[in-house]
Design an enzyme around this catalytic site. Structure first.
Site, PDB file in Angstrom:
ATOM      1  CD  GLU A 118      95.640  18.797  22.339  1.00 30.56           C
ATOM      2  OE1 GLU A 118      96.188  18.426  23.405  1.00 30.56           O
ATOM      3  OE2 GLU A 118      96.017  19.761  21.684  1.00 30.56           O
ATOM      4  CE  LYS A 120      94.341  16.373  32.738  1.00 29.73           C
ATOM      5  NZ  LYS A 120      95.123  15.387  33.458  1.00 29.73           N
ATOM      6  NE  ARG A 141     103.374  20.804  35.446  1.00 29.86           N
ATOM      7  CZ  ARG A 141     102.867  20.935  36.665  1.00 29.86           C
ATOM      8  NH1 ARG A 141     103.057  19.995  37.550  1.00 29.86           N
ATOM      9  NH2 ARG A 141     102.172  22.006  36.986  1.00 29.86           N
ATOM     10  CB  CYS A 430      91.142 -28.029  41.953  1.00 30.82           C
ATOM     11  SG  CYS A 430      90.099 -29.493  41.906  1.00 30.82           S
TER      12      CYS A 430
HETATM   13  S1  IVH Z   1      98.280  21.025  27.930  1.00 34.24           S
HETATM   14  C1  IVH Z   1      99.547  25.081  29.558  1.00 34.24           C
HETATM   15  N1  IVH Z   1      97.322  18.833  26.816  1.00 34.24           N
HETATM   16  O1  IVH Z   1      97.598  17.217  32.135  1.00 34.24           O
HETATM   17  C2  IVH Z   1      98.956  23.804  29.097  1.00 34.24           C
HETATM   18  N2  IVH Z   1      98.129  18.689  29.053  1.00 34.24           N
HETATM   19  O2  IVH Z   1      97.565  20.150  33.900  1.00 34.24           O
HETATM   20  C3  IVH Z   1      99.760  22.651  29.491  1.00 34.24           C
HETATM   21  N3  IVH Z   1      98.034  16.428  30.006  1.00 34.24           N
HETATM   22  O3  IVH Z   1     100.200  17.117  33.818  1.00 34.24           O
HETATM   23  C4  IVH Z   1      99.149  21.323  29.410  1.00 34.24           C
HETATM   24  N4  IVH Z   1      97.158  15.444  28.237  1.00 34.24           N
HETATM   25  O4  IVH Z   1     100.905  16.521  31.428  1.00 34.24           O
HETATM   26  C5  IVH Z   1      97.870  19.377  27.931  1.00 34.24           C
HETATM   27  N5  IVH Z   1      96.490  16.980  25.683  1.00 34.24           N
HETATM   28  C6  IVH Z   1      97.031  17.525  26.782  1.00 34.24           C
HETATM   29  C7  IVH Z   1      97.312  16.761  27.934  1.00 34.24           C
HETATM   30  C8  IVH Z   1      97.853  17.391  29.059  1.00 34.24           C
HETATM   31  C9  IVH Z   1      97.601  15.276  29.462  1.00 34.24           C
HETATM   32  C10 IVH Z   1      98.546  16.543  31.373  1.00 34.24           C
HETATM   33  C11 IVH Z   1      99.790  17.353  31.504  1.00 34.24           C
HETATM   34  C12 IVH Z   1      99.681  17.977  32.876  1.00 34.24           C
HETATM   35  C13 IVH Z   1      98.212  18.069  33.065  1.00 34.24           C
HETATM   36  C14 IVH Z   1      97.727  19.473  32.777  1.00 34.24           C
END
Ligand code: IVH
Length: 680
Positions: A118, A120, A141, A430
């Site tokens: 996926e 991030k 969170r 200008c």
């Molecule tokens: S999974 C236990 N998937 O990255 C697994 N997190 O440390 C939980 N984040 O702040 C997270 N994209 O908000 C996951 N595709 C994605 C993500 C993602 C962004 C952020 C999440 C957290 C950090 C993970």
């Protein structure tokens, strides 16, 4: 139909339109029509308050919330802690191989493991708790154990469903990222700058700031979006066997899930995903700071478990940062085509967002003051997407005693004319007009630009020499160039001189729209130029039009009308146009020929993916020349989608809506038919 029935009908209809608009990005109803249905629902709910429900679309920015600033947020204890994942900061392929090795090692496996890949997302994590299918509570969170109740602000995020589609689970907690798209971020900042109000540093801060905004009315003004990527507490729902299955199920419930995901096997494929996404990072409509790999099988996830509060089955694999720290050596002034003075930061070169950056925009005087930027400061530079790099902030604690404040010059650094800043205007200008060589150079570059007269060989360096040498002053002078003149220029070889002359010759029969755009009339962009050309059909008619006639053109308001009229009222502009015509520039006008006689008039096309032999701009120009409209997204109103390689979600959408799809071959055939007089 009873009021209750009508209310139910209206809610379902509004929900569907909202989903199409915000989640599928495929509007199915004009805004005004939506507003009408919305107001009808509001009126009915006011008349029958007993029929109001929490999941009604009217509750998103419900009047009851507007302006009601709260004192703070309630604490929410997470039923299942919200953990974070390990980050692989090494941006090379080894980040992927190391993770895969750790997983296989822990599982004691030799064969390939299946992973869900996926993006991030760069926003902030929230937990959406649905009870019996209804959005019950949204929380940040926080420290992972306890977050804050941000339900009211989350309600303003239109892509988050208030009710899940076909899911009655007693409890279903959906976890994901709230983010601000680049478009929304830029639009918000542009508006703030215009008003002289503080801007957001980056989309992530924008998202975090709005979600924690105490006044939901203000939160509603900062548009946010959401992608689901996982689950929290679940009761009364049987989990699919895989993570990708969970995401598919969430999408079927109406949750926004990012299309950009894959299920792959083995380390090599992980690295390929990382690379593929890195290549398209700039083109995405939102910021990401890497990709995430998750072991796809939930059974294997369980087997792997956690180490020090991090799952062993997931990892974030980063990309090079889009923000870096460097030293601001100086501030220079750049003079634009319309005389706008832009302060530009001269930086100690720094690698950011994939390239080395040594210049960054500071926008204007007020921005410099607001950000408190001094020459010599340590600054944060941001380069994301294909946006111009900018200085977003200063590390005040690093300021040296010899740092100097910036002062806007009162005379143009290029031509010495007075600099003015009109009241209510953010930009200093200008006053030299085309007397100012900087403005002249920019005007010529614009005139020769790819989307204007398309004289590609007339680049920065060439224009610089031609203007500084007093050879070219107005666009008409371009058409008087010959080899004698060019051969005297420094560094211009015979061949490149010939190429330039050929390109100039080729540019002599522009469409009316391109020509109008090339003139560089203030507030007349490419689209407006096309509208004007279509409406008036000839340059003489456009020239003769007064402001009220101009305003009869769809989408032309008083500001544009004023700019156009003022341009043609200036005799030296008309003189240049006359000279261009004498020099042999022949406009392709279609006087007396209404646009709807063109073979593709009234047809809307969408182009997606890479075509094998034509660039997208080329295809667009050809279609438009035949009267077609080329739109950016697929909707029910799209007549054809032209799909090339790696066509993504637009192609899916076309299939879903039953819009005919053609490949380049078919497009060429269609274009050819019309060029040679055939009929569609
Ligand atoms: S999974 C236990 N998937 O990255 C697994 N997190 O440390 C939980 N984040 O702040 C997270 N994209 O908000 C996951 N595709 C994605 C993500 C993602 C962004 C952020 C999440 C957290 C950090 C993970």
């Amino acid at each position: 139909m009873s009021a209750a029935e009508r209310i139910t009908r209206l809610r379902a209809e509004l929900e569907q339109h909202s989903y199409n608009y915000y989640v599928l990005d495929t509007p199915t109803i004009p805004d005004a029509e939506y507003d009408k249905l919305f107001r009808e629902l509001q009126a009915l709910e006011d008349q029958y308050p007993e029929l109001k429900t929490a999941d009604s679309p009217t509750q998103r920015v419900g009047d009851k919330n507007l302006g009601k600033k709260r004192e703070g947020f309630e604490a929410v204890r997470h039923a299942v802690p919200m953990l974070s994942i390990r980050t692989e900061t090494d941006t090379e392929a080894s980040g992927a191989t190391n993770f895969d090795a750790r997983v296989r090692n822990a599982l004691g496996r030799d064969g390939e493991v299946e992973y869900a890949c996926e993006l991030k997302f760069d926003g902030l994590a929230v937990n959406l708790r649905y009870e019996h299918g209804l959005l019950f509570q949204a929380a940040t969170r926080g420290d992972g154990e306890t977050g804050e109740d941000v339900t009211q602000n989350v309600l303003t995020i239109h892509s988050i469903p208030l009710r899940l589609h076909d899911c009655q689970a007693e409890v279903l907690e959906v976890r994901g990222e709230v983010y601000m798209s680049r478009k929304d971020f830029n639009r918000y900042n542009d508006k703030q700058r215009e008003l002289g109000l503080p801007t957001l540093v980056n989309p992530r801060n924008g998202a975090a700031g709005s979600i924690r905004q105490l006044d939901p009315a203000l939160a509603a003004k900062r548009p946010l979006s959401f992608f689901a990527y996982g689950l929290g507490e679940v009761k009364g729902w049987t989990l699919p066997a895989t993570h990708s299955g969970i995401l598919d199920a969430l999408a079927s419930f109406g949750m926004p899930v990012c299309d950009e995901r894959s299920v792959v096997s083995g380390a090599q494929a992980l690295a390929e995903f990382h690379q593929r996404i890195a290549a398209k990072r700039d083109a995405l409509p939102f910021d990401i700071d890497g990709v995430v790999y998750k072991v796809n099988s939930l059974a294997l996830q369980q087997e792997l478990g956690f180490v020090s509060r991090e799952p062993r089955w997931a990892v974030a694999h980063k990309f090079p940062a889009e923000e870096q720290i460097t030293i601001l050596r100086d501030i220079e002034i750049q003079v634009g085509r319309t005389g706008k003075l832009t302060p530009v930061a001269k930086l100690e070169p720094v690698f950011v967002g994939g390239t080395t950056v040594s210049n960054a925009t500071l926008h204007n005087e007020d921005e410099i003051r607001r950000k408190d930027v001094h020459i010599g400061d340590t600054v944060i530079v941001r380069r994301a997407g294909d946006v111009i790099p900018e200085v977003v902030g200063v590390l005040i604690e690093k300021r040296q005693a010899n740092a100097r404040a910036f002062v806007m010059p009162t005379t143009c650094p290029v031509c010495g004319s007075h600099v003015v800043r009109e009241e209510g205007e953010a930009d200093a200008r200008c006053t030299g007009g085309l007397f100012c060589p900087a403005q002249r150079k920019q005007a010529l570059l614009h005139f020769a630009g790819r989307r204007a007269m398309n004289i590609e060989e007339l680049g920065d360096k060439m224009v610089e020499q031609l203007v500084d040498g007093g050879i070219v002053g107005t666009p008409a002078d371009i058409y008087r160039l010959d080899m004698d003149v060019l051969s005297n220029l420094e560094g211009v070889r015979e061949q490149s001189g010939q190429n330039l002359l050929k390109a100039i010759e080729r540019s002599k029969q522009p469409t009316l729209a391109r020509f109008i755009y090339a003139l560089g009339i203030r507030n007349v962009g490419e689209t407006t130029a096309k509208d004007l050309a279509r409406h008036f059909g000839s340059l003489d008619k456009l020239k003769a039009a007064d402001e009220s006639l101009l305003q009869q053109v769809p989408d032309v308001g008083p500001v544009v009308a004023q700019s156009v009229a003022a341009f043609f009222a200036e005799s030296h502009n008309c003189q240049v146009i006359a000279e261009l015509r004498i020099a042999g520039v022949l406009l392709q006008e279609h006087e007396g020929e209404p646009i709807n006689t063109l073979p593709l008039s009234g047809k809307t096309f969408v182009l997606t993916g890479t075509l094998p032999s034509m660039s997208r701009d080329e295809a667009k120009a050809k279609l438009e020349a035949l009267g077609a409209k080329v739109a950016g997204s697929v909707s029910k109103k799209t007549d054809y989608v032209v799909a090339g390689d790696e066509a993504g979600s637009k192609l899916d959408k076309a299939r879903e809506l039953g819009v005919p799809v053609m490949d380049e071959q078919a497009l060429i055939q269609l274009l050819g038919n019309h060029l040679y007089g055939g009929h569609a």
